[in-house]
Design an enzyme around this catalytic site. Sequence first.
Site, PDB file in Angstrom:
ATOM      1  N   PRO A   1       0.841  -1.204   0.000  1.00 52.95           N
ATOM      2  CA  PRO A   1       0.000   0.000   0.000  1.00 52.95           C
ATOM      3  C   PRO A   1       0.875   1.253   0.000  1.00 52.95           C
ATOM      4  O   PRO A   1       1.926   1.278   0.637  1.00 52.95           O
ATOM      5  CB  PRO A   1      -0.778  -0.116   1.308  1.00 52.95           C
ATOM      6  N   CYS A   2       0.450   2.275  -0.718  1.00 50.30           N
ATOM      7  CA  CYS A   2       1.280   3.486  -0.860  1.00 50.30           C
ATOM      8  C   CYS A   2       0.437   4.754  -0.783  1.00 50.30           C
ATOM      9  O   CYS A   2       0.715   5.723  -1.488  1.00 50.30           O
ATOM     10  CB  CYS A   2       2.018   3.467  -2.201  1.00 50.30           C
ATOM     11  N   GLN A   3      -0.597   4.761   0.053  1.00 52.43           N
ATOM     12  CA  GLN A   3      -1.533   5.887   0.053  1.00 52.43           C
ATOM     13  C   GLN A   3      -0.870   7.222   0.373  1.00 52.43           C
ATOM     14  O   GLN A   3      -1.348   8.270  -0.042  1.00 52.43           O
ATOM     15  CB  GLN A   3      -2.657   5.639   1.064  1.00 52.43           C
TER      16      GLN A   3
END
Length: 338
Positions: A77-79
């Site tokens: 995840p790279c929000q």
Amino acid sequence: MKIIDLFCGIGGLSLGFEDAGFEVISAIDLWDDAIKTYNHNRKNKVAQTVTVEAFNEDMLPGIVANNHITGIIGGPPCQGFSTVGRRNIDDARNQLYLEFYKAVKIAKPDFFLIENVKGMLTLNKGAFVKDIIKRFGPEGLGYNITYKLLNAADYGIPQNRYRVFYVGIKGKEFVFPEPFTYHLSAKDGISDLLGSNNDHYGSSPQNDFQKQMRGGQKHPLNQDYTGHSEQTVRIISMIPDGGNIKSLPPEFWQVRKYNKAFERMSSVRPSNTIDTGHRNYFHYAEPRIPTVRESARIQSFPDSFEILGTRGSQYKQVGNAVPPRLARVIAEEIKKQI
């Protein structure tokens, strides 16, 4: 060729790489439902419910000491990249991506693969792409980075699903596989499941894709139907093959602000992206949402692959996965090129 799958989910990436001849020696995820499904479908129960931080700190050094790691794969995840520029690149929400980087730094594999949503290509002026090239590239860990937006439908999967794949290989530029010369429709993917239940198939396989998905399986798994209200069934029945709520008179859709509400699969085009809900996406021929099995089939999971957990959890597990057949096509190309 030993690989590690981080943020593995139920193992769509793992399955594709295994089919291409790689051996997954460790897989981790924080969602216990997904880990149970992952291990349930494999002889070697290599998946664990553990944080990536604990894995890197406590487990990875020992794995690396006893094995040559050919590759590390996963979809971190790279929000936090939505705020890069106004805030620090080390935004807490990027921690999992940075732990993926740390794992590659520790293991020094021959290649790595990151899968992510297409929005990460352009989000915040391409901050994520720039950071991958900076951290993993020639000036960082020494990998040559290639990335491409792929549509699963271009590789023999009955679903339009766009995802970006980043591949880093030491000493050479990875060349992505060419698209196939054909597309499969949603009907091509699941028509033999019409009229089926957990005891029997509805018909014999109608094409090579269905034959391959069924393999030696005698009956489908996860083929439980959802009951709908009479009103819902009536509305769905009015929507044509491949249509949506806008196909109905205005009084039906003006009260709904959600443009994608009440869509039907097309019998002549690939399915829409299989997501984690399915409450607004319906079968091309019957007035109902697709079953978990139909969703898994459209994702290219073999019929022998059983999804565990509650029904809602099953849909989410399937929707979060990478299509195994797409993973296999990429894995075969990586295998050739390394």
